[in-house]
Every structure is written in C-alpha cells, then in structure tokens.
Design a protein around this motif. Structure first.
Motif, mmCIF file in Angstrom:
data_model
loop_
_atom_site.group_PDB
_atom_site.id
_atom_site.type_symbol
_atom_site.label_atom_id
_atom_site.label_comp_id
_atom_site.label_asym_id
_atom_site.label_seq_id
_atom_site.Cartn_x
_atom_site.Cartn_y
_atom_site.Cartn_z
ATOM 1 N N ILE A 238 -15.387 -8.291 -11.661
ATOM 2 C CA ILE A 238 -16.249 -7.972 -10.528
ATOM 3 C C ILE A 238 -15.620 -8.446 -9.220
ATOM 4 O O ILE A 238 -15.702 -7.758 -8.188
ATOM 5 N N CYS A 239 -14.930 -9.598 -9.238
ATOM 6 C CA CYS A 239 -14.267 -10.071 -8.017
ATOM 7 C C CYS A 239 -13.126 -9.130 -7.631
ATOM 8 O O CYS A 239 -12.952 -8.807 -6.445
ATOM 9 N N THR B 235 -10.586 -3.994 0.385
ATOM 10 C CA THR B 235 -9.257 -3.608 0.873
ATOM 11 C C THR B 235 -9.204 -2.119 1.204
ATOM 12 O O THR B 235 -8.630 -1.707 2.226
ATOM 13 N N GLU B 236 -9.813 -1.308 0.343
ATOM 14 C CA GLU B 236 -9.856 0.133 0.604
ATOM 15 C C GLU B 236 -10.628 0.441 1.884
ATOM 16 O O GLU B 236 -10.232 1.304 2.677
ATOM 17 N N LEU B 237 -11.701 -0.300 2.098
ATOM 18 C CA LEU B 237 -12.498 -0.098 3.314
ATOM 19 C C LEU B 237 -11.708 -0.526 4.550
ATOM 20 O O LEU B 237 -11.757 0.145 5.595
ATOM 21 N N GLU B 238 -10.964 -1.622 4.434
ATOM 22 C CA GLU B 238 -10.121 -2.055 5.550
ATOM 23 C C GLU B 238 -9.068 -1.001 5.883
ATOM 24 O O GLU B 238 -8.829 -0.695 7.066
ATOM 25 N N THR B 239 -8.447 -0.458 4.853
ATOM 26 C CA THR B 239 -7.395 0.542 5.068
ATOM 27 C C THR B 239 -7.922 1.762 5.808
ATOM 28 O O THR B 239 -7.210 2.359 6.630
ATOM 29 N N ALA B 240 -9.166 2.135 5.548
ATOM 30 C CA ALA B 240 -9.736 3.307 6.214
ATOM 31 C C ALA B 240 -10.359 2.970 7.565
ATOM 32 O O ALA B 240 -10.394 3.823 8.459
ATOM 33 N N THR C 270 -21.013 -5.546 1.875
ATOM 34 C CA THR C 270 -21.254 -6.948 2.241
ATOM 35 C C THR C 270 -22.490 -7.487 1.535
ATOM 36 O O THR C 270 -22.492 -8.645 1.071
ATOM 37 N N ALA C 271 -23.522 -6.680 1.425
ATOM 38 C CA ALA C 271 -24.730 -7.121 0.725
ATOM 39 C C ALA C 271 -24.432 -7.387 -0.744
ATOM 40 O O ALA C 271 -24.927 -8.371 -1.328
ATOM 41 N N HIS C 272 -23.631 -6.536 -1.380
ATOM 42 C CA HIS C 272 -23.286 -6.739 -2.797
ATOM 43 C C HIS C 272 -22.448 -8.000 -2.978
ATOM 44 O O HIS C 272 -22.699 -8.786 -3.904
ATOM 45 N N VAL C 273 -21.461 -8.196 -2.109
ATOM 46 C CA VAL C 273 -20.625 -9.393 -2.212
ATOM 47 C C VAL C 273 -21.450 -10.643 -1.955
ATOM 48 O O VAL C 273 -21.302 -11.661 -2.651
ATOM 49 N N GLN C 274 -22.334 -10.581 -0.974
ATOM 50 C CA GLN C 274 -23.177 -11.731 -0.655
ATOM 51 C C GLN C 274 -24.079 -12.089 -1.825
ATOM 52 O O GLN C 274 -24.309 -13.284 -2.106
ATOM 53 N N LYS C 275 -24.574 -11.089 -2.537
ATOM 54 C CA LYS C 275 -25.454 -11.351 -3.673
ATOM 55 C C LYS C 275 -24.689 -12.033 -4.806
ATOM 56 O O LYS C 275 -25.199 -12.980 -5.429
ATOM 57 N N VAL C 276 -23.479 -11.579 -5.098
ATOM 58 C CA VAL C 276 -22.668 -12.233 -6.127
ATOM 59 C C VAL C 276 -22.353 -13.668 -5.709
ATOM 60 O O VAL C 276 -22.412 -14.601 -6.532
ATOM 61 N N GLN C 277 -22.034 -13.877 -4.449
ATOM 62 C CA GLN C 277 -21.766 -15.229 -3.968
ATOM 63 C C GLN C 277 -22.993 -16.123 -4.118
ATOM 64 O O GLN C 277 -22.888 -17.291 -4.526
ATOM 65 N N ASP C 278 -24.163 -15.597 -3.805
ATOM 66 C CA ASP C 278 -25.397 -16.383 -3.940
ATOM 67 C C ASP C 278 -25.646 -16.778 -5.391
ATOM 68 O O ASP C 278 -26.093 -17.907 -5.665
ATOM 69 N N GLU C 279 -25.370 -15.873 -6.318
ATOM 70 C CA GLU C 279 -25.580 -16.191 -7.737
ATOM 71 C C GLU C 279 -24.641 -17.309 -8.189
ATOM 72 O O GLU C 279 -25.052 -18.230 -8.905
ATOM 73 N N LEU D 62 -15.742 -18.262 -7.052
ATOM 74 C CA LEU D 62 -16.499 -18.345 -5.798
ATOM 75 C C LEU D 62 -15.541 -18.310 -4.609
ATOM 76 O O LEU D 62 -15.827 -17.661 -3.590
ATOM 77 N N SER D 63 -14.396 -18.981 -4.733
ATOM 78 C CA SER D 63 -13.400 -18.929 -3.662
ATOM 79 C C SER D 63 -12.875 -17.509 -3.477
ATOM 80 O O SER D 63 -12.667 -17.052 -2.344
ATOM 81 N N GLN D 64 -12.675 -16.798 -4.588
ATOM 82 C CA GLN D 64 -12.184 -15.420 -4.484
ATOM 83 C C GLN D 64 -13.219 -14.523 -3.821
ATOM 84 O O GLN D 64 -12.875 -13.684 -2.962
ATOM 85 N N ILE D 65 -14.481 -14.679 -4.190
ATOM 86 C CA ILE D 65 -15.518 -13.832 -3.611
ATOM 87 C C ILE D 65 -15.737 -14.201 -2.144
ATOM 88 O O ILE D 65 -16.069 -13.342 -1.307
ATOM 89 N N GLU D 66 -15.530 -15.473 -1.788
ATOM 90 C CA GLU D 66 -15.625 -15.870 -0.381
ATOM 91 C C GLU D 66 -14.480 -15.267 0.425
ATOM 92 O O GLU D 66 -14.660 -14.910 1.600
ATOM 93 N N GLY D 67 -13.295 -15.155 -0.197
ATOM 94 C CA GLY D 67 -12.192 -14.487 0.484
ATOM 95 C C GLY D 67 -12.500 -13.029 0.777
ATOM 96 O O GLY D 67 -12.188 -12.508 1.858
ATOM 97 N N THR D 68 -13.136 -12.363 -0.190
ATOM 98 C CA THR D 68 -13.552 -10.975 0.031
ATOM 99 C C THR D 68 -14.590 -10.891 1.146
ATOM 100 O O THR D 68 -14.536 -9.993 1.997
ATOM 101 N N LEU D 69 -15.528 -11.842 1.139
ATOM 102 C CA LEU D 69 -16.546 -11.853 2.192
ATOM 103 C C LEU D 69 -15.923 -12.128 3.562
ATOM 104 O O LEU D 69 -16.374 -11.573 4.574
#
Length: 382
Positions: free
Chosen positions: A148-149, A157-162, A193-202, A277-284
């Motif tokens: 999932i991470c 990354t795909e969103l950044e590229t576009a 961002t909402a999906h990533v934030q939810k995984v981080q919260d869990e 959690l560090s990986q998901i924070e990097g994505t966030l």
C-alpha cells in the motif's frame, strides 16, 4: 418483438454484471505459512466462521461498499482495509479478497515468494529460524503495508509528473484547457492526500497504543492460550487439515522469541510500523509540496489576473476622459450649429477658425488635466 428482444438483452447484461460482482465478492485466495495458495469461493458466513470475526468487520472489506482505510485488531485475526488490499490475517493463513484484481495479483505473488523463501530457510536452518524468524502475521502485515505504501507513493509520483508541467504551462498561458487540466489534477491530489492521511492516521493510532500493538501478536496469543483438549492444539473453529498442527507449531516457534520475554514488549512491531509510517509520511510530504506549488501557482495567476484587470481599468479611464473631451467639442458644435440668426455671423468668416482652434485647445488641455490628475492620485501607473 424487437423491443422485447432489446429488453431481454439488457436483462442478460444486467444479470451478467450482477453475477460478476457477486463472484468477485465471494472469491478469496488463502495462503498458509508455507506459501501454498488456494482459491476459495465461499460466502461471508463461512469466512466469519473460519476466522471468527463479526459481520461488521467483514463488511468493512466488502468491495461493493466504500469504507475508509482501517486496520482492525481482533482476538484471532487482523482485518485490513487498505485501498484495494482487503485481507484477513490470522496466525496461520492470509485471506485476500478479489484475487483476480490486477492490483491484488502482485501482492499475492510477493506474499507467496516471501512465505516460500521463509519456509526454505526454515528447513535449512531450523534453529536459526526459531530465533530470528518474525511471526507469520507480521510477515503478512509487512507485505500488505509495503504494497500500500508503494502503491500510494507511485500514485503520488505519477501525479507529480503530470502536475508540474501542467502548472508551468498554465503560468505561461492562461486558457480554459489549462485551467481545466489543473483543476482535475488538484481534485486527484486532494483525494489521494485524504487516502494517504487515513493510512497515516491508522499507523499512528496503532503506534500510540501499546495494547493494540500487543494484540497484533496473534501467534503469541495462540501459543499462550490453553488447548481445549490434551490431544490436539487446534481450535474447534478451524477446519480439519493434516497440516494444521504443523502450522500452529511453526507459528508457535516463530513467536517464541517474543513469548518467552515480556508480553508487553512490542519493539519488533513498533520498528515495523515506524518504518512504513516514515514511508507514508514521505509520500504525504510529496503531496504537501505539490499542494504548496499549486497554491503558489494560483497566487501567481491571481496576480496576473489582477494586473490585467488594472490595465483594463486604466484603459477605461482613458476612454472616459476622451469621451468627456468629445462631449465638450460636441457642445461647442451644437451651440454654433443652431439655426438662429446672429448679426455677428455676417462678414466674420475668420471666426470659424478661432472657434475650432480654441475648442480643440481646450479639449486637449482638459484631457491632459484629467490624465495628470489620475496619475498624481495613483489611479494609473507612471
């Protein structure tokens, strides 16, 4: 007759779609601790009886329903709902929903590879595996968190590229096409961002509570639980299997390193969760940086729009001043154009030149006065 055939074809398509959806909700893939996979086509009641969870927990991972990401810890199972990963982890097996999903297939392959690799290393070095091997549920949980991470990071990354080229193009040329493109990218970023934030919260919720992390040690709880009879250590809710005894024995050995110590020691799980959690924070952080870039671009666009609006206001001011000047000339022309006999009109033909010259001079002077007053007052730029 043709209408009836059309209705029949539509009903057939609808029934096929319903059957396909129902099949996807009934399809599971089960992987045991040795990496052996088996496709299960069972209903939810069989799954509830197999892993001993409630209907509300199973409803969370229903693909036909939309629930936010969640990691639920139960007495004998861990229920995962992480985007497309909908799984139930026990001390001996993993149940993954919708195994034919293109996003689930790589997870099944990776989980199978790691379990088979762990089984082979366990056969070669049994004693080392007993001391160093992580519990089965942690290995399965690690694969799910890694998947999932990686999935969310790839989407970011795909969103950044576009997004970055689209934003740069918008700053160069403000058009409806570019604005609509950026709007869609911003909406996608907000959802991601909402999906990533939810995984981080869990993950943060699990890390904040040692009791919840201790409950994730399913193998330790199984190894410490008393057997219902002296001949078998298999709970009566599990289906009969010739390998189930070896599975429990292996799970007990895998948790021996944590079971013989303090049961509140959750350092191993804490390190696992903190890593992802560090990986998901990097994505966030990527998405936060992208949001700031979008906000900066919006501010720049607003500045450009304000500048154009000011230029239009200045143009309107010049046109209004010119209108006043022309109005004065029209007033003079109207006065001298009246069909009223005047004695001074006779033998005074040179007056036409004076009237036109004076009216033009007064008009130009009035225009210069209006523009100078507006410039001194800061209404227009220098």
């Amino acid at each position: 007759m043709m209408a009836r055939e059309g209705w029949a074809a539509a009903l057939n398509v609808h029934d096929a779609a319903k059957k396909k959806a129902a099949a996807s909700t009934r399809s599971w893939i089960m992987l045991d601790s040795t990496g052996k996979a088996e496709i299960l086509d069972v209903d939810k009641y069989a799954i509830m009886h197999r892993v001993q969870i409630d209907a509300r927990d199973l409803r969370i991972i229903d693909p036909l329903l939309s629930y936010p990401s969640a990691i639920l810890v139960r007495e004998r199972a861990i229920v995962l709902n992480l985007e497309h990963i909908k799984a139930i982890i026990t001390a001996e097996e993993v149940l993954l929903r919708d195994p034919y999903n293109e996003n689930v297939i790589p997870i099944v392959e990776e989980l199978h590879r790691r379990l088979v690799q762990g089984e082979m290393s366990g056969q070669n070095e049994i004693e080392a595996a007993e001391e160093d091997e992580s519990p089965f549920e942690f290995r399965a949980l690690e694969v799910a968190l890694e998947a999932i991470c990686s999935f969310l990071d790839a989407r970011a990354t795909e969103l950044e590229t576009a997004a970055y080229p689209a934003l740069d193009e918008l700053t160069v040329k403000i058009s409806s096409r570019n604005l609509d493109r950026v709007r869609k990218l911003k909406s996608a970023m907000t959802r991601l961002t909402a999906h990533v934030q939810k995984v981080q919260d869990e993950l943060e919720q699990l890390l904040d509570d040692d009791n919840d992390m201790a409950d994730l040690y399913l193998s330790r709880k199984m190894a410490g639980a008393p057997s219902p009879n002296s001949n078998a250590g298999v709970p009566n809710w599990l289906p009969a299997s010739p390998t189930i005894g070896s599975k429990i024995s292996r799970a007990s050995r895998a948790s021996a390193a944590t079971f013989h110590g303090n049961e509140s020691d959750v350092e191993e799980l804490e390190m696992l969760l903190e890593a992802y959690l560090s990986q998901i924070e990097g994505t966030l952080n990527k998405l936060t940086t992208l949001r700031e870039y979008i906000d900066d671009t919006e501010d720049y666009i607003n500045f450009q729009i304000d500048n154009h609006r000011n230029q239009l206001i200045q143009l309107e001011l010049f046109l209004s001043a010119a209108n006043v000047v022309l109005t004065f000339c029209s007033l003079v022309a109207g006065i001298f154009g009246m069909n009223i006999p005047y004695s001074w009109k006779e033998n005074h033909g040179y007056m036409f030149k004076w009237v036109v010259g004076v009216a033009g001079l007064v008009s130009v002077s009035l225009f210069i006065f209006i523009v100078s007053y507006a410039r001194c007052g800061g209404l227009i730029g220098s």
